[in-house]
Enzyme design. Structure first.
Site, PDB file in Angstrom:
ATOM      1  N   HIS A  28       0.838  -1.206   0.000  1.00  0.00           N
ATOM      2  CA  HIS A  28       0.000   0.000   0.000  1.00  0.00           C
ATOM      3  C   HIS A  28       0.869   1.250   0.000  1.00  0.00           C
ATOM      4  O   HIS A  28       2.070   1.193   0.251  1.00  0.00           O
ATOM      5  CB  HIS A  28      -0.899   0.029   1.244  1.00  0.00           C
ATOM      6  CG  HIS A  28      -0.134   0.223   2.523  1.00  0.00           C
ATOM      7  ND1 HIS A  28       0.584  -0.783   3.120  1.00  0.00           N
ATOM      8  CD2 HIS A  28       0.057   1.315   3.300  1.00  0.00           C
ATOM      9  CE1 HIS A  28       1.173  -0.323   4.208  1.00  0.00           C
ATOM     10  NE2 HIS A  28       0.875   0.952   4.347  1.00  0.00           N
ATOM     11  N   ASP A  67       0.428   5.292   1.786  1.00  0.00           N
ATOM     12  CA  ASP A  67      -0.369   5.908   2.845  1.00  0.00           C
ATOM     13  C   ASP A  67      -1.134   7.120   2.326  1.00  0.00           C
ATOM     14  O   ASP A  67      -0.643   7.863   1.479  1.00  0.00           O
ATOM     15  CB  ASP A  67       0.546   6.349   3.994  1.00  0.00           C
ATOM     16  CG  ASP A  67       1.231   5.159   4.652  1.00  0.00           C
ATOM     17  OD1 ASP A  67       0.594   4.103   4.768  1.00  0.00           O
ATOM     18  OD2 ASP A  67       2.407   5.294   5.044  1.00  0.00           O
ATOM     19  N   HIS A  81       4.690   0.096   0.000  1.00  0.00           N
ATOM     20  CA  HIS A  81       5.474  -0.548   1.056  1.00  0.00           C
ATOM     21  C   HIS A  81       4.626  -1.574   1.791  1.00  0.00           C
ATOM     22  O   HIS A  81       3.393  -1.521   1.748  1.00  0.00           O
ATOM     23  CB  HIS A  81       6.044   0.477   2.039  1.00  0.00           C
ATOM     24  CG  HIS A  81       4.999   1.302   2.743  1.00  0.00           C
ATOM     25  ND1 HIS A  81       4.411   2.404   2.150  1.00  0.00           N
ATOM     26  CD2 HIS A  81       4.442   1.193   3.974  1.00  0.00           C
ATOM     27  CE1 HIS A  81       3.531   2.941   2.994  1.00  0.00           C
ATOM     28  NE2 HIS A  81       3.523   2.223   4.110  1.00  0.00           N
ATOM     29  N   ARG A  84       7.820   6.100  13.991  1.00  0.00           N
ATOM     30  CA  ARG A  84       7.575   6.664  12.681  1.00  0.00           C
ATOM     31  C   ARG A  84       7.272   8.151  12.784  1.00  0.00           C
ATOM     32  O   ARG A  84       6.588   8.592  13.688  1.00  0.00           O
ATOM     33  CB  ARG A  84       6.360   5.946  12.095  1.00  0.00           C
ATOM     34  CG  ARG A  84       5.886   6.455  10.780  1.00  0.00           C
ATOM     35  CD  ARG A  84       4.695   5.600  10.358  1.00  0.00           C
ATOM     36  NE  ARG A  84       4.405   5.848   8.971  1.00  0.00           N
ATOM     37  CZ  ARG A  84       3.254   6.308   8.545  1.00  0.00           C
ATOM     38  NH1 ARG A  84       2.283   6.573   9.368  1.00  0.00           N
ATOM     39  NH2 ARG A  84       3.059   6.505   7.247  1.00  0.00           N
TER      40      ARG A  84
HETATM   41 FE   LIG Z   1       1.947   2.364   5.602  1.00  0.00          FE
END
Ligand SMILES: [Fe+2]
Length: 284
Positions: free
Chosen positions: A109, A111, A259, A274
């Site tokens: 996917h 984001d 990713h 993150r």
């Molecule tokens: Fe992601």
């Protein structure tokens, strides 16, 4: 190994995607190479800074050198404060309140496809590793688009795909209750072009786990195209797989890559931190 004009040491990890950058932490935090790193990001998709060992504060500082710090997936700063810019990525529900939805992170996917302006880049650092599994893979969707046949490029030009939270929920649970279905249906969905025509003049494919259906196609034809293009984009020649060491930092161009994490046990202790760079251009 190549040394850029300004002295940055760059080592390509695979032909079409991924470079390792060996640089001193203080130099990275100074922003001296920020412009070069942004350019490399677009060219190489993902950049690895081995065992750089940033603290949360340093990670936020480094992320800020690359663009505007994002405080949510929308890419819009909703609050100030450095700690809020770091998100814990873990499949353990005791560690991360969003652990359940992170099961989608195991599927290819990008984001922010249900937002007008997806985040530009993600920065991920390895804090604790799973004893087994948990590598991360990225696929270069610029390279995948460019390698399509002229016929394919023409056939998909102008097509639009609806990306939705409903699709994400169905990935996690194919048999939603009606109540769950209605909740998911009322959550964000957005129609996006299948081909992202970037301001830089290049094009990339927008496919992956949030893609529900192609507008104007039958159910099966739509799936046929989406599955075929996802498989195409994630062929080995477009993919880099990273085996993490504690302290490694990865930065990727969310607008030109897909990713996914490879499976690992939710109670394995794997923990990543993150942060994000806000988006600068919409897909459509
Ligand atoms: Fe992601």
């Amino acid at each position: 190994m190549a040394i850029t004009d300004r002295g940055l040491a760059v080592h390509d990890l695979a032909p079409n995607i991924g470079s390792r950058i060996d640089a001193d932490a203080d130099v990275l935090l100074s922003g001296k190479y920020a412009k070069e790193i942004r350019a490399l990001l677009e060219m190489r998709g993902v950049l690895i800074f081995p065992r750089i060992g940033f603290s949360d504060e340093q990670q936020v500082e480094f992320t800020s050198t690359l663009g505007t710090l994002a405080f949510d997936y929308n890419g819009v700063a909703v609050s100030e404060g450095k700690q809020q810019a770091i998100f814990k990525v873990s499949l353990d529900e005791a560690v991360s309140p969003t652990a359940r939805s992170l099961k989608n992170s195991l599927l290819w996917h990008l984001d922010g496809t249900t937002h007008e302006t997806p985040i530009l880049a993600s920065v991920l650092s390895a804090r604790q590793l799973a004893p087994e599994g948990g590598d991360t893979e990225w696929a270069n969707t610029y390279a995948a688009y460019e390698a399509l046949s002229a016929d394919d490029k023409q056939a998909i030009d102008g097509l639009r795909v609806v990306h939705s939270n409903l699709q994400l929920q169905r990935n996690i649970n194919p048999e939603l209750s009606y109540e769950q279905f209605r909740r998911a249906r009322n959550s964000p969905a957005r129609s996006q072009p299948l081909i992202w025509k970037h301001r830089n003049g290049r094009k990339s494919l927008v496919v992956g786990a949030t893609a529900g259906f192609v507008e104007g196609m039958t159910h099966d034809d739509s799936l046929d195209l989406l599955v075929r293009l996802r498989d195409w984009a994630t062929q080995p020649q477009f993919v880099y797989r990273h085996h993490w060491q504690v302290g490694d930092l990865a930065v990727w161009d969310n607008t030109g890559t897909l990713h996914r994490a490879l499976p690992y046990a939710p109670d394995s202790g794997r923990l990543m931190h993150r942060s994000m760079v806000a988006g600068e251009e919409s897909i459509g």
